[in-house]
Structure formats: C-alpha cells, structure tokens
Design an enzyme around this catalytic site. Sequence first.
Site, PDB file in Angstrom:
ATOM      1  N   LEU A  99     -29.069 -47.063 -11.861  1.00  0.00           N
ATOM      2  CA  LEU A  99     -29.907 -46.838 -13.044  1.00  0.00           C
ATOM      3  C   LEU A  99     -31.345 -47.316 -12.847  1.00  0.00           C
ATOM      4  O   LEU A  99     -31.592 -48.319 -12.188  1.00  0.00           O
ATOM      5  CB  LEU A  99     -29.283 -47.552 -14.250  1.00  0.00           C
ATOM      6  CG  LEU A  99     -27.846 -47.137 -14.582  1.00  0.00           C
ATOM      7  CD1 LEU A  99     -27.318 -47.965 -15.758  1.00  0.00           C
ATOM      8  CD2 LEU A  99     -27.754 -45.649 -14.897  1.00  0.00           C
ATOM      9  N   HIS A 100     -32.260 -46.556 -13.412  1.00  0.00           N
ATOM     10  CA  HIS A 100     -33.689 -46.906 -13.362  1.00  0.00           C
ATOM     11  C   HIS A 100     -34.277 -46.685 -14.753  1.00  0.00           C
ATOM     12  O   HIS A 100     -33.549 -46.378 -15.710  1.00  0.00           O
ATOM     13  CB  HIS A 100     -34.393 -46.067 -12.296  1.00  0.00           C
ATOM     14  CG  HIS A 100     -34.152 -44.589 -12.413  1.00  0.00           C
ATOM     15  ND1 HIS A 100     -34.657 -43.822 -13.449  1.00  0.00           N
ATOM     16  CD2 HIS A 100     -33.428 -43.733 -11.641  1.00  0.00           C
ATOM     17  CE1 HIS A 100     -34.297 -42.574 -13.288  1.00  0.00           C
ATOM     18  NE2 HIS A 100     -33.523 -42.482 -12.207  1.00  0.00           N
ATOM     19  N   GLU A 101     -35.606 -46.812 -14.837  1.00  0.00           N
ATOM     20  CA  GLU A 101     -36.239 -46.741 -16.162  1.00  0.00           C
ATOM     21  C   GLU A 101     -36.097 -45.381 -16.841  1.00  0.00           C
ATOM     22  O   GLU A 101     -36.194 -45.281 -18.064  1.00  0.00           O
ATOM     23  CB  GLU A 101     -37.718 -47.098 -16.058  1.00  0.00           C
ATOM     24  CG  GLU A 101     -37.966 -48.591 -16.108  1.00  0.00           C
ATOM     25  CD  GLU A 101     -39.411 -48.905 -15.813  1.00  0.00           C
ATOM     26  OE1 GLU A 101     -40.299 -48.310 -16.435  1.00  0.00           O
ATOM     27  OE2 GLU A 101     -39.646 -49.743 -14.923  1.00  0.00           O
ATOM     28  N   HIS A 120     -33.305 -43.593 -16.861  1.00  0.00           N
ATOM     29  CA  HIS A 120     -32.039 -43.738 -17.582  1.00  0.00           C
ATOM     30  C   HIS A 120     -32.206 -44.676 -18.783  1.00  0.00           C
ATOM     31  O   HIS A 120     -31.682 -44.429 -19.870  1.00  0.00           O
ATOM     32  CB  HIS A 120     -30.961 -44.315 -16.663  1.00  0.00           C
ATOM     33  CG  HIS A 120     -30.688 -43.487 -15.436  1.00  0.00           C
ATOM     34  ND1 HIS A 120     -30.866 -43.968 -14.162  1.00  0.00           N
ATOM     35  CD2 HIS A 120     -30.250 -42.222 -15.283  1.00  0.00           C
ATOM     36  CE1 HIS A 120     -30.544 -43.047 -13.284  1.00  0.00           C
ATOM     37  NE2 HIS A 120     -30.164 -41.964 -13.929  1.00  0.00           N
ATOM     38  N   GLY A 147     -32.582 -35.799 -19.409  1.00  0.00           N
ATOM     39  CA  GLY A 147     -33.986 -35.897 -19.024  1.00  0.00           C
ATOM     40  C   GLY A 147     -34.571 -34.545 -18.652  1.00  0.00           C
ATOM     41  O   GLY A 147     -33.916 -33.733 -17.993  1.00  0.00           O
ATOM     42  N   LYS A 162     -36.739 -34.133 -16.514  1.00  0.00           N
ATOM     43  CA  LYS A 162     -36.957 -34.068 -15.069  1.00  0.00           C
ATOM     44  C   LYS A 162     -36.013 -33.019 -14.470  1.00  0.00           C
ATOM     45  O   LYS A 162     -36.367 -32.308 -13.545  1.00  0.00           O
ATOM     46  CB  LYS A 162     -36.685 -35.433 -14.433  1.00  0.00           C
ATOM     47  CG  LYS A 162     -36.869 -35.411 -12.961  1.00  0.00           C
ATOM     48  CD  LYS A 162     -36.543 -36.741 -12.347  1.00  0.00           C
ATOM     49  CE  LYS A 162     -36.086 -36.547 -10.934  1.00  0.00           C
ATOM     50  NZ  LYS A 162     -34.651 -36.610 -10.768  1.00  0.00           N
ATOM     51  N   LYS A 176     -39.284 -40.982 -11.625  1.00  0.00           N
ATOM     52  CA  LYS A 176     -38.271 -41.959 -11.240  1.00  0.00           C
ATOM     53  C   LYS A 176     -36.981 -41.229 -10.913  1.00  0.00           C
ATOM     54  O   LYS A 176     -36.593 -40.298 -11.618  1.00  0.00           O
ATOM     55  CB  LYS A 176     -38.046 -42.953 -12.369  1.00  0.00           C
ATOM     56  CG  LYS A 176     -39.282 -43.796 -12.583  1.00  0.00           C
ATOM     57  CD  LYS A 176     -38.961 -45.121 -13.241  1.00  0.00           C
ATOM     58  CE  LYS A 176     -40.240 -45.872 -13.489  1.00  0.00           C
ATOM     59  NZ  LYS A 176     -40.246 -47.205 -12.916  1.00  0.00           N
TER      60      LYS A 176
HETATM   61  P1  AMP Z   1     -28.803 -38.764 -12.857  1.00  0.00           P
HETATM   62  O1  AMP Z   1     -28.196 -40.122 -12.826  1.00  0.00           O
HETATM   63  O2  AMP Z   1     -29.886 -38.561 -11.846  1.00  0.00           O
HETATM   64  O3  AMP Z   1     -27.778 -37.668 -12.890  1.00  0.00           O
HETATM   65  O4  AMP Z   1     -29.559 -38.666 -14.256  1.00  0.00           O
HETATM   66  C1  AMP Z   1     -28.905 -38.894 -15.465  1.00  0.00           C
HETATM   67  C2  AMP Z   1     -29.781 -38.474 -16.598  1.00  0.00           C
HETATM   68  O5  AMP Z   1     -31.023 -39.186 -16.554  1.00  0.00           O
HETATM   69  C3  AMP Z   1     -30.154 -36.976 -16.540  1.00  0.00           C
HETATM   70  O6  AMP Z   1     -30.184 -36.457 -17.855  1.00  0.00           O
HETATM   71  C4  AMP Z   1     -31.529 -37.000 -15.934  1.00  0.00           C
HETATM   72  O7  AMP Z   1     -32.314 -35.873 -16.288  1.00  0.00           O
HETATM   73  C5  AMP Z   1     -32.095 -38.274 -16.559  1.00  0.00           C
HETATM   74  N1  AMP Z   1     -33.202 -38.757 -15.742  1.00  0.00           N
HETATM   75  C6  AMP Z   1     -33.185 -39.022 -14.409  1.00  0.00           C
HETATM   76  N2  AMP Z   1     -34.403 -39.392 -13.987  1.00  0.00           N
HETATM   77  C7  AMP Z   1     -35.218 -39.357 -15.078  1.00  0.00           C
HETATM   78  C8  AMP Z   1     -36.600 -39.628 -15.294  1.00  0.00           C
HETATM   79  N3  AMP Z   1     -37.394 -40.008 -14.311  1.00  0.00           N
HETATM   80  N4  AMP Z   1     -37.082 -39.474 -16.554  1.00  0.00           N
HETATM   81  C9  AMP Z   1     -36.270 -39.083 -17.569  1.00  0.00           C
HETATM   82  N5  AMP Z   1     -34.959 -38.821 -17.431  1.00  0.00           N
HETATM   83  C10 AMP Z   1     -34.439 -38.950 -16.194  1.00  0.00           C
END
Ligand code: AMP
Length: 282
Positions: free
Chosen positions: A33-35, A37, A147, A149, A184
């Site tokens: 997890l990052h900012e 998330h 997100g 992104k 991110k």
């Molecule tokens: P992931 O763990 O990469 O599958 O992402 C989980 C959720 O977090 C998804 O809905 C992504 O679109 C969202 N997400 C990932 N990175 C970002 C970001 N930099 N800004 C906003 N939402 C993000």
Amino acid sequence: MKTFTSAADLQLALREEKNNHKSIGYVATMGFLHEGHATLLEKARKENDIVVLSIFVNPMQFGPNEDFETYPRDLERDENVAANGGVDYLFYPTVHEMYGEEPSVKVVVQSRTDVLCGRQRPGHFDGVATVLAKFFNIILPDRAYFGKKDAQQVAVIDGLIKDFNFPIQLVAVDTVREEDGLAKSSRNVNLSDQERMEAKELYQSLLKAKEAVESGERNAAAVTALISEHITAQTSGVIDYIEVYQYPELKPLESLAGNIIIAMAVKFKHARLIDNITLYIE
Ligand code: AMP
C-alpha cells in the site's frame, strides 16, 4: 481492525453490520500500500460507516510472462497502513480461498478491452472483472472506490456494475502523484535509481500533450507523436502504447473533442508503468 482470510466468515460479520444499517465502503487492492491506496481509504472512511479493504494479488489478471510472482508483497507493513487508514475489516484471502481447485465460471469483458492495457494484456480485464464480481458478492458494499490512474479499469468496472446489476456506487478517485509527478504505484519499487529519475517524464510528457491541446492542437496522431518523442528522448523505457480515446467509451477519435483520455504504458526493465490524463475539450 479485524483481519479475515475466510470469505464465509467475512460475509457473516458484514451481514451483521448491514443488519445494523451500517453503510459499507470498499477498497480493492493488490497490497504494498502507498498514498494512492491511502487516499481511496480516506475517501471511503469519510463517506461510509464501515471500511473494508481487500488485499489480493489476483493470479487471474496476470499473463504468463507478467510479474505475478515478483509483485511486491508486505502484509505486515500493509496492516499498519490499513489500521492507520481507518480500515475496519481487512480481507486477505489465499488464492485457494478465492478460486478453490479450479474455477468453473469466469466473467468475460466484451467491450472497452480491445485498446490500451486490454490489447497489450489479453485476458487481464476478465481476471479483474471476475475477482471483483466475487469481492462484490462477498462484501456487498454500498460504495466501491477505484483510482483513475487505472482509467480503463474504472471504465470496465462501470460496465460490470451496470451489466450485472450490482447495487454499488462506483467512486473514481484522482491519481495521487509523487512530488515530481510520477503516479504512485506499488511497482515503482522495481525501478532502478536511474529509471526512477526517468519515470517522472511520463507525466511530464502528458502535461506537454495537455499544453498542446490547450493551445489548439486537435490532431490525435500529433498528440501521441509529441509524447512518443518526449519519452524516447528522455527515458530508457520502451513504449507499450500511447493512445487517445473518447472517455469513458474508449472509442477512437481523429479530431479531439469532448471528454478524452490520453493514456500511456512504458516498460522499464522490471516495471511496466501506466499513466493518463483526462481532458474536456469544447
Ligand atoms: P492496485 O493495488 O495497484 O491494484 O490498486 C488498487 C486501487 O488503488 C485501484 O483502484 C487503483 O486504481 C488505485 N490506485 C493505485 N495507484 C493509485 C494512485 N497513484 N492514485 C490513485 N489511486 C491509485
């Protein structure tokens, strides 16, 4: 925060919350997890009584030569971020818990997948839609946060929710960026120091494209050429795609008008990065 690895146990606990008329906000992630998330969690926290976070690196959405095995994982760190982010229920199932020995049904996404990441990653969105259909049924959230992104993912989930009549409100959240503009991503840790410096150029090239459009450029090919030149000159990455479409329909346009998305994917040695901007053109 309570952590569950059993879908049935989580269902039972959340049914109780529902019986007590609690609204449920859901954030689906693959962890590390990052900012980005954290921002989704924050929004879910504000808008719901209960926040559910799932962490699951979903094998069904990875292709045979993709990074399923090497995708970064750190549950202990994620548990801290989740607890600090106000998560009430953390769902952390195993692959076996989600799929058993062999799944007998999967969701096939029929539109909005022949472009962008869908074209480069065949079957990827079927895997995303299948796992989300399962998570939606397990959690039965009132709102689900995703997100921008992953803009194509948002478009596909919009279709999933409507076509399968999930009584869920989809909330799309703006991309959270590093100070230098890099979106991110859990995959950013796989960049070398040199690549990390170059990676900011993805967003820089999108800003350049935005500036061109705002100055009157309406030719889609000219916009993608501008980005391509920038990425080739400024980075060692290999361009996977640079494409411009109507958004959220993801239909091609030669002359830019209305809601559009300019999206790209660039492959570095151990990380494939994506980024996009959406614009409205009168
Ligand atoms: P992931 O763990 O990469 O599958 O992402 C989980 C959720 O977090 C998804 O809905 C992504 O679109 C969202 N997400 C990932 N990175 C970002 C970001 N930099 N800004 C906003 N939402 C993000």
